[in-house]
Design an enzyme around this catalytic site. Structure first.
Site, PDB file in Angstrom:
ATOM      1  N   TYR A  11     -63.254  -3.518   0.894  1.00 35.18           N
ATOM      2  CA  TYR A  11     -64.456  -4.129   0.332  1.00 35.18           C
ATOM      3  C   TYR A  11     -64.893  -5.322   1.202  1.00 35.18           C
ATOM      4  CZ  TYR A  11     -63.411  -0.908  -3.393  1.00 35.18           C
ATOM      5  OH  TYR A  11     -63.162   0.248  -4.092  1.00 35.18           O
ATOM      6  N   HIS A  45     -60.151 -10.356  -4.586  1.00 34.67           N
ATOM      7  CA  HIS A  45     -59.936  -8.993  -4.086  1.00 34.67           C
ATOM      8  C   HIS A  45     -60.331  -8.956  -2.604  1.00 34.67           C
ATOM      9  CE1 HIS A  45     -59.544  -4.795  -3.760  1.00 34.67           C
ATOM     10  NE2 HIS A  45     -60.255  -4.383  -4.798  1.00 34.67           N
ATOM     11  N   ASN A  85     -61.449   3.312   1.831  1.00 38.34           N
ATOM     12  CA  ASN A  85     -62.868   3.063   2.074  1.00 38.34           C
ATOM     13  C   ASN A  85     -63.189   2.928   3.558  1.00 38.34           C
ATOM     14  OD1 ASN A  85     -63.921   3.205  -0.607  1.00 38.34           O
ATOM     15  ND2 ASN A  85     -62.832   1.295  -1.047  1.00 38.34           N
TER      16      ASN A  85
HETATM   17  C1  8OZ Z   1     -60.810   3.189  -7.603  1.00 38.25           C
HETATM   18  C2  8OZ Z   1     -62.101   3.487  -8.003  1.00 38.25           C
HETATM   19  C3  8OZ Z   1     -63.055   2.520  -7.966  1.00 38.25           C
HETATM   20  C4  8OZ Z   1     -62.757   1.257  -7.515  1.00 38.25           C
HETATM   21  C5  8OZ Z   1     -60.217  -0.614  -5.494  1.00 38.25           C
HETATM   22  C6  8OZ Z   1     -61.635  -1.488  -7.221  1.00 38.25           C
HETATM   23  O1  8OZ Z   1     -60.018   0.327  -4.720  1.00 38.25           O
HETATM   24  C7  8OZ Z   1     -61.131  -0.422  -6.641  1.00 38.25           C
HETATM   25  C8  8OZ Z   1     -61.468   0.946  -7.104  1.00 38.25           C
HETATM   26  C9  8OZ Z   1     -60.499   1.935  -7.154  1.00 38.25           C
HETATM   27  O2  8OZ Z   1     -59.719  -1.712  -5.320  1.00 38.25           O
END
Ligand code: 8OZ
Length: 366
Positions: free
Chosen positions: A181, A176, A236
């Site tokens: 992230y 990922h 994010n």
């Molecule tokens: C939505 C809520 C929590 C985590 C991602 C793993 O955005 C997530 C995620 C999505 O890739």
């Protein structure tokens, strides 16, 4: 042009996928205490096993990599045993499943960290927004910048998680590197302000991702590893001054690994596809030998068009899989799709998780 359709098989490394419909990774926050998958999760995934490939919800590679309440891990023997229930159930239903390996970096909260410590990141840059903790939403904090000497430990955590996924019986893993992230935080110049060998130039910002990819392919072999990016997503609170150039570099650098596929969130994750007008996703493919998995807001028509035009080899559907466990069958028949219930998306029990009926049952109940 290509005469591919969604319902044709595809060879992916050593695997033959029954069709080109992929279940995208979907966080559902329903792991048991200890971040352990359990029988309910196995039922959920098995219900969706007619997908050509399932990518598991994101699984944290370590406690430090956790950023949301109730998400599953892939680093302890108990978690491996829990995932084994999932992979067995999916295989018994003739499905294929990859494990998505996840480190959230700064998208966490001290409540989710060992001993209430600070989340870690390439640099001490606080994200906008809130973390989902066991006691509700709490504002993100300023993370602690990782020391260069800590980075081999992060790579080792990815290697260990990849080994755990192998023991748990998955068919492969997905790294990922999307959605803001940790690995994405290293790539982008909004979040990576480092002046050491992991910051500054494109080569330096890409270094951790390549080290992680080398470690994970070392465990699995190249063609059982996929990788997800979201070059034009602001998810994010992520951004870069030149994402086209950055991700052109990233994908070219990844090509030497012979990955099974590149999974691309086209646009804002779960949002508009034109988040950066004119962003050229096809340009990323040039020089990349693996399969291209397209994701974000595809419906049947868009999916067939993209496959037919040779713009993608696989199409990943996310939210449609939540309320339509038999999504492949519904797409095949052009049947209407059920709508998901937002209130039961994250956390909770079987309700809104394993109780969405397949098409025949839904029709009979009317
Ligand atoms: C939505 C809520 C929590 C985590 C991602 C793993 O955005 C997530 C995620 C999505 O890739």
């Amino acid at each position: 042009m290509s005469d591919a359709t969604l319902f044709q098989p595809l060879s992916l490394g050593p695997l033959t996928l029954a069709n080109r419909v992929v279940m995208a990774p979907l966080t559902r926050s329903r792991a048991a205490a200890g971040d352990i998958p359990h029988a309910l999760n196995a039922t959920y995934y098995a219900q969706r096993a007619s997908a050509g490939l399932i990518i598991s919800e994101a699984a944290q590679i370590s406690q430090q990599g956790k950023g949301y309440a109730f998400t599953p891990g892939i680093s302890t023997p108990e978690q491996v045993a829990g995932w084994r229930l999932v992979t067995r159930a999916v295989h018994a239903a003739d499905g294929r499943i990859f494990c998505q390996l996840w480190h959230v970096g700064r998208i966490s909260h001290p409540d989710l960290q060992a001993d209430g410590g600070l989340p870690v990141a390439p640099s001490a840059v606080q994200p906008e927004g809130q973390a989902f903790t066991e006691s509700g939403f709490k504002p993100f904090v300023t993370p602690r910048a990782l020391a260069e000497a800590e980075l081999p430990g992060i790579v080792a955590d990815y290697r260990h998680a990849a080994e755990c996924a192998l023991q748990a019986g998955f068919d492969g893993v997905e790294i990922h590197a999307a959605n803001g992230y940790l690995l994405d935080q290293f790539l982008r110049d909004k979040t990576n302000l480092r002046t050491d060998g992991y910051g500054g130039s494109l080569e330096n910002r890409t270094r951790l991702l390549l080290e992680v990819t080398a470690a994970v392919t070392g465990v699995w072999g190249d063609n059982r590893v996929g990788l997800r990016i979201s070059p034009s997503s602001p998810a994010n609170d992520i951004a870069d001054s030149n994402p086209q150039q950055l991700f052109g570099h990233v994908v070219q650098a990844l090509d030497r690994f012979g990955l099974a596929y590149l999974h691309v969130v086209e646009g804002a994750t779960g949002g508009p596809r034109d988040s950066i007008p004119g962003f050229d996703f096809q340009a990323l493919r040039q020089g990349f030998r693996g399969a291209y998995m397209a994701n974000n807001g595809y419906d049947l028509g868009m999916a067939q068009e993209a496959l037919g035009a040779g713009r993608a080899d696989l199409i990943a559907f996310g939210r449609p899989f939540i309320a339509n466990p038999d999504l492949v069958q519904r797409l095949r028949h052009g049947a209407p799709l059920a709508k998901l219930d937002q209130a039961t998306l994250y956390g909770g029990d079987a309700h809104g998780y394993t109780d969405y009926p397949p098409m025949a049952q839904a029709a009979a109940a009317q």
